[in-house]
Design a protein around this motif. Sequence first.
Motif, PDB file in Angstrom:
ATOM      1  N   ASP A  13      -2.633 -54.817   5.545  1.00 23.55           N
ATOM      2  CA  ASP A  13      -2.485 -53.969   6.718  1.00 23.55           C
ATOM      3  C   ASP A  13      -1.283 -54.153   7.593  1.00 23.55           C
ATOM      4  O   ASP A  13      -0.862 -53.220   7.863  1.00 23.55           O
ATOM      5  N   PHE A  14      -0.868 -55.405   7.652  1.00 24.19           N
ATOM      6  CA  PHE A  14       0.113 -55.689   8.698  1.00 24.19           C
ATOM      7  C   PHE A  14       1.430 -54.888   7.845  1.00 24.19           C
ATOM      8  O   PHE A  14       2.332 -54.336   8.635  1.00 24.19           O
TER       9      PHE A  14
ATOM     10  N   LYS B   6     -12.864 -55.052  13.153  1.00 19.11           N
ATOM     11  CA  LYS B   6     -12.392 -54.987  12.115  1.00 19.11           C
ATOM     12  C   LYS B   6     -11.697 -56.087  11.690  1.00 19.11           C
ATOM     13  O   LYS B   6     -10.524 -56.740  12.526  1.00 19.11           O
TER      14      LYS B   6
ATOM     15  N   HIS C 238      -8.183 -57.749   9.728  1.00 20.38           N
ATOM     16  CA  HIS C 238      -6.803 -57.106   9.629  1.00 20.38           C
ATOM     17  C   HIS C 238      -6.216 -58.100   8.409  1.00 20.38           C
ATOM     18  O   HIS C 238      -6.214 -59.309   8.390  1.00 20.38           O
TER      19      HIS C 238
ATOM     20  N   TYR D 247       1.315 -51.330   8.223  1.00 24.15           N
ATOM     21  CA  TYR D 247       1.845 -51.088   9.650  1.00 24.15           C
ATOM     22  C   TYR D 247       3.524 -51.135   9.991  1.00 24.15           C
ATOM     23  O   TYR D 247       4.067 -50.380  10.358  1.00 24.15           O
TER      24      TYR D 247
END
Length: 75
Positions: free
Chosen positions: A7-8, A1, A3, A11
């Motif tokens: 996304d980071f 996947k 990233h 998160y």
Amino acid sequence: KSHTTADFIAYVQEFTARLDIPKTLADIDITAEHAEIVGEKAYNDPSTASNAKPVTASDLQHLFEASVSGNMQDL
């Protein structure tokens, strides 16, 4: 996947929410009233010279203002 930056960011936002860390400096009653002074002092700090990206006092003022307001769109 793969990233992505998004996304980071998601998160980190989720992680800090679980730890109940305030989202902005305003959430802990810090205002942008003295943002120009904060930017100048941060720029004059000896550690600024080793920053990975060259910055100006104005850049640091803008970063502080964004940290107070939570508006990260222009960073």
